[in-house]
Enzyme design. Structure first.
Site, short mmCIF file in Angstrom:
data_model
loop_
_atom_site.label_atom_id
_atom_site.label_comp_id
_atom_site.label_asym_id
_atom_site.label_seq_id
_atom_site.Cartn_x
_atom_site.Cartn_y
_atom_site.Cartn_z
N GLU A 49 1.11 -1.31 -0.29
CA GLU A 49 -0.17 -0.01 0.17
C GLU A 49 1.34 0.71 -0.31
O GLU A 49 1.70 1.73 0.35
CB GLU A 49 -0.72 0.33 1.01
CG GLU A 49 -1.82 0.75 1.42
CD GLU A 49 -2.87 0.78 2.55
OE1 GLU A 49 -2.80 0.56 3.33
OE2 GLU A 49 -3.83 2.38 2.21
N GLY A 56 2.44 2.48 10.72
CA GLY A 56 2.22 2.18 12.17
C GLY A 56 2.18 0.26 11.73
O GLY A 56 2.79 -0.68 11.92
N HIS A 65 -7.59 -2.34 14.87
CA HIS A 65 -7.74 -1.60 13.63
C HIS A 65 -7.27 -2.76 12.36
O HIS A 65 -7.77 -2.72 11.71
CB HIS A 65 -6.82 0.18 13.64
CG HIS A 65 -6.40 0.73 12.47
ND1 HIS A 65 -7.25 1.47 12.46
CD2 HIS A 65 -5.68 0.47 11.25
CE1 HIS A 65 -6.75 1.88 11.10
NE2 HIS A 65 -6.51 1.66 10.20
N GLU A 66 -5.98 -3.11 12.37
CA GLU A 66 -5.43 -4.26 11.41
C GLU A 66 -6.24 -5.03 11.43
O GLU A 66 -7.07 -5.42 10.12
CB GLU A 66 -4.05 -4.46 11.11
CG GLU A 66 -3.31 -3.51 11.68
CD GLU A 66 -3.47 -2.17 10.75
OE1 GLU A 66 -3.51 -2.41 9.40
OE2 GLU A 66 -3.11 -1.53 11.12
N1 PHE Z 1 -3.52 1.05 5.63
C1 PHE Z 1 -2.50 0.67 6.89
C2 PHE Z 1 -3.38 1.03 8.68
O1 PHE Z 1 -3.77 2.25 8.98
C3 PHE Z 1 -1.50 2.28 6.43
C4 PHE Z 1 -0.55 2.11 6.45
C5 PHE Z 1 -0.40 2.51 4.18
C6 PHE Z 1 0.62 1.24 6.17
C7 PHE Z 1 0.86 2.92 3.72
C8 PHE Z 1 1.51 1.22 5.12
C9 PHE Z 1 1.56 2.18 4.34
O2 PHE Z 1 -3.61 0.43 8.90
ZN ZN Z 2 -5.88 1.89 8.52
#
Ligand code: PHE
Ligand code: ZN
Length: 879
Positions: free
Chosen positions: A127, A267, A303-304
């Site tokens: 991501e 994070g 969150h994850e």
């Molecule tokens: N999508 C992840 C989160 O919010 C954040 C993230 C974004 C991590 C881009 C890595 C790179 O949980």
């Molecule tokens: Zn997220």
């Protein structure tokens, strides 16, 4: 346009559907740290009936192309075109099989995006657009397919080979090599792909879902961290149970993996069934992690996990829609933490964070709506606006529709969109349709940037026993948007009499009084609300539970604030009243300081804080929050022109004044909380530690502090108490501070997460000596400019949490920091851009500082081959 930003911008309005469906992606990895070979095979099917051929457009970045074949024919370089990050194969037939082979170089990848090396293992981060650094593919979230991943590697170097989904097969190969194949049954966008290869140890547990699915839970870490996974595992199990109970959502695979790495830009990452975490949000042991770390782990693990439904099962159409998954998932993790710990304390911390980080963003050069309309570099839009303000917008649906209505909307959202890549408009439509309400106006929150202001005035008519509140809303123009509309603002109020009793509320058009909190919904520029049968002029308790991301203006007297602090039933209002009073007093002293007048401690503030400290009923964590004075940056935001040194001096003066007046009470409360009981992880114990350490920080402003800090340090059996004591000793320049620091270093030298704390407590010390200290610490063997946690702990903390250091009048802090931004840009543009944003508020300072900061921004902007990441930040700041 001269800065080039417009030329490189991507616009939300330009969205077009990808013309192809992809059946399945077959990936093959021949794993090596120096170089890895990636083969991909996929079948393209043209959508629609009209055309016989269509171009295939793929994304790739830093890939060494070995071969490319279409429908069995090897393509030569004249059969396709590469421009920037896109590769186009013209006129491919309706059904086309594409095979590619590329080489990538993980050990040389310092940007930590794509496939990279961390310690002794390889891992991926995709991501937002990292998959294109692994293979050629339409790297956009609306292209979803199933993934089958085969990896082969040396068995002793890479005994563990993981990817998304279920392990399908594995076997041995000649020469000590082995292979493993994974298949993920759920179609997913490329940003959720993950792979991990290396020598990792694991902790295992299991969870049986409500419908009886037995899920294996594994946390992979480096061997020496096996004894620090318990809290993360417990948090994961709690999150899985909570999501079933509160949102009726169950896990959907038989396996859930978490891998912890020390080298991570953010994070954590919600890759399907293979979350990858910054080790900071996994590893904890009482002696090595603070209570804040424990709470952070619980929140991020939640969150994850919650992303599995809000993000993975239903994902984003394009990156402009990022808040669709992030705002919603932050809301869910906030609620999870609130249900696990103290709801009131969580609420206050969320509000402090929103005001401290998001309000300045909305007011600065990078202002954007929660759903932006354009960007240059998407990585720059993982912001407090998209995440934290986005979560507040979701909370407003919840406030307006209630828990049952909100859950009805969630249910419809999943019924309609499971397996799809959708938009914020789709989410809003599900909420509206499920509840039979019109949310069109509410939808403006998605497109309008800036922090609305609500100005409140009141009038009490004693003869008629009526009390009228007038609310006016106004959103100041922002850097990105010249015109603003009225928004829908839920606004909860209560009224207190002079004794602090809550009055029953009856609006003019109502037949009876009911309840003592009323939710008003402000929609127009100005609205009036008249309460009847009000026997005396009340104290308004405004904006209970902080019901919208706005700034409230009401001219409270100190007497009114004192009533709210002492009696209000709403924890947010009590806290906010204390903050406001402290802010008023500090800013007043700051003005006196600037005018060469003597500063004074205000007697109503003393009385209020005495009251807080004497409260034995309330949750100690809430009292701790109330006693923490607004930080220097927050105070700076309240000034026309920031007076860096004045704020520091005034805040310090007030803290000292409070401490010396309340010293006996502080010592008493400290002694009672410092009861010598062994550490426990319970939220009750965390609350007591919080208040104890706030008391200590005040005591350290007097001669009564140092001996207590030393004793606490010696007796401590946990990192919260240890760090509070050492940090305190450093801040007061105790002669034993250096010794304590070097003892700490000796004990934790090999422990990278704890060493981050050691860097931070030194970088955060106010005053002129710190910059040199930071320079020296950059040479320390535990520091590495390539490691984002280290950069944040030392350089980030100095630039963003040490105002008197960073803003030193001679500009030395600025020059140092710009050098770091430039250095980092060559290594890790994402982190460099985050660091560059420390200059974002430059226009709010005095002329000499403005000039100095601007010169550094210009110096950065002029660097050859500056990344798009940093260039977007600094050029926006300069505009
Ligand atoms: N999508 C992840 C989160 O919010 C954040 C993230 C974004 C991590 C881009 C890595 C790179 O949980
Ligand atoms: Zn997220």
């Amino acid at each position: 346009m001269k800065d080039g930003l417009s030329a490189n911008s991507i616009y939300r309005k330009d969205y077009t559907v990808y013309p192809w469906d992809i059946d399945q992606l077959d990936l093959y990895f021949d794993i090596g740290s120096e170089s890895t070979v990636v083969r991909a095979e996929m079948e393209f099917h043209l959508k629609g009936e009209e055309k016989e051929t269509q171009d295939i457009v793929l994304n790739g970045s830093n890939l060494q192309l070995v071969s490319l074949s279409l429908n069995g024919h090897l393509l030569s370089s004249s059969d396709y075109a590469i421009s920037g990050e896109t590769l186009t194969i013209p006129h491919a037939p309706r059904k086309s099989v594409l095979k590619t082979e590329v080489k990538v170089y993980p050990a040389g990848n310092s940007a930590l995006e794509g496939l990279y090396l961390s310690g002794a293992f390889l891992l991926t981060q995709c991501e937002a657009q990292g998959f294109r650094k692994i293979t050629w593919f339409p790297d956009r979230p609306d292209v979803m397919t199933t993934y089958r991943v085969t990896m082969e590697a040396d068995r002793s170097e890479f005994p563990v080979l993981l990817s998304n989904g279920n392990q399908e097969a594995a076997g041995d190969l000649a020469d000590g090599r082995h292979w493993v194949r994974w298949q993920d049954p759920f179609p997913k966008p490329s940003y959720l792909f993950a792979l991990v290869a290396g020598d990792l140890a694991l902790v295992e547990d299991n969870f049986v879902t409500r419908s009886g699915r037995d899920v294996v839970l594994r946390i992979y870490v480096e061997e020496e961290n096996l004894d620090r996974c318990e809290h993360a595992m417990e948090s994961l199990i709690n999150a899985m149970r909570w999501d079933e109970e509160r949102f009726n959502l169950e896990y959907d695979l038989d396996i859930y993996h978490i891998v912890a790495t020390n080298d991570f830009n953010m994070g954590a990452m919600e890759n399907k069934s293979l979350n990858i975490f910054n080790s900071k949000y996994v590893l904890a042991r009482p002696d090595a992690a603070t209570d804040a770390d424990y709470q952070g782990i619980e929140g991020v693990i939640g969150h994850e996990y919650f992303h599995n439904w809000t993000g993975n099962r239903v994902t984003c159409r394009d990156w402009f829609e990022l808040t669709l998954k992030e705002g919603l998932t932050v809301f869910r993790d906030e609620e999870f933490s609130a249900d696990m710990q103290s709801r009131a304390v969580k609420r206050i911390r969320v509000v402090r964070d929103l005001r401290g980080r998001q309000f300045p963003e909305d007011d600065g050069p990078m202002s954007h709506p929660i759903r932006p309309d354009r960007y240059v570099e998407i990585n720059n839009f993982y912001t407090a606006t998209v995440y934290q303000k986005g979560a507040t917008i979701i909370r407003m649906y919840h406030t307006l529709l209630g828990e049952a209505g909100f859950q009805k909307g969630m249910k419809l959202y999943f019924e309609r969109h499971d397996g799809q890549a959708v938009t914020c408009d789709d989410f809003l439509a599900a909420m509206a349709d499920a509840n039979g309400v019109d949310l069109e106006r509410f939808g403006r929150w998605y497109s309008q940037s800036g922090t609305p202001q609500v100005h409140v005035s009141d009038h009490y008519d004693a003869a008629a026993q009526k009390y009228t509140l007038t609310l006016k809303q106004h959103t100041p123009v922002t850097h990105d948007q010249q015109t603003k509309q009225s928004l829908v603002i839920p606004f909860a109020v209560g009224l207190l009499n002079a004794k602090g009793e809550e009055l029953p509320l009856q609006l003019e058009n109502e037949t009876d009084a009911s309840g003592s909190t009323r939710l008003l919904v402000l929609e127009k520029a100005q609205q009036e609300y008249t309460f009847i049968n009000i026997a005396e002029a009340p104290v308004p308790s405004l904006f209970r539970d902080y019901s919208a991301p706005v700034k409230i203006f009401y001219d409270y007297s100190h007497a009114q604030l004192a009533t709210l602090i002492a009696y209000d039933s709403d924890a947010y209002v009590r806290w906010d009243a204390a903050q406001r009073m402290a802010q008023d007093v500090i800013l007043e002293q700051c003005r006196r300081h600037a005018n060469g007048k003597e500063m004074k401690v205000d007697s109503s503030l003393l009385r209020a804080f005495r009251g807080i400290l004497s409260d034995h009923q309330a949750d100690p964590a809430l009292l701790a929050e109330a006693m923490i004075l607004p930080d220097e940056d927050y105070l700076a935001e309240q000034m026309e022109v920031v007076d860096v040194d004045g704020i520091h001096a005034a805040r310090k003066f007030i803290k000292q004044g409070l401490a010396s007046d309340l010293v006996a009470l502080l010592a008493e409360r400290y002694a009672e909380l410092n009861d010598g009981q062994p550490y426990q992880k319970t939220s009750g114990d965390m609350a007591r530690r919080a208040l104890k350490n706030v008391c200590l920080s005040y005591l350290l402003e007097t001669s009564a502090g140092e001996s207590r800090a030393i004793a606490q340090l010696e007796a401590s059996d946990n990192m919260t108490d240890t760090l509070a004591a050492i940090n305190g000793l450093i801040l007061v320049d105790s002669p034993i501070a250096d010794g304590a620091l070097s003892e700490f270093e000796t004990r934790w030298r090999e422990d990278t997460l704890v060493m981050d704390k050691w860097f931070t407590i030194q970088a955060i010390k106010p005053g002129p000596g710190t910059l040199n200290r930071v320079r020296e610490l950059m040479q320390h063997p535990a520091f590495s400019i390539q490691n984002p946690n280290k950069v944040r702990a030392l350089i980030g903390v100095f630039a963003m949490l040490n105002p008197t250091g960073f803003h030193a009048a001679d500009g030395s802090g600025y020059t140092f920091h710009a050098d770091r931004v430039i250095e980092l840009d060559g290594l890790n543009p994402q982190i460099a851009a985050r660091m560059a944003s420390a200059f974002n508020r430059w226009k709010r300072y005095d002329d000499p500082r403005k000039k100095l900061m601007k010169a550094q921004l210009q110096r950065i902007a002029a660097v050859d081959n500056l990344s798009g990441d940093v260039s977007e930040i600094v050029n926006n700041a300069l505009r």
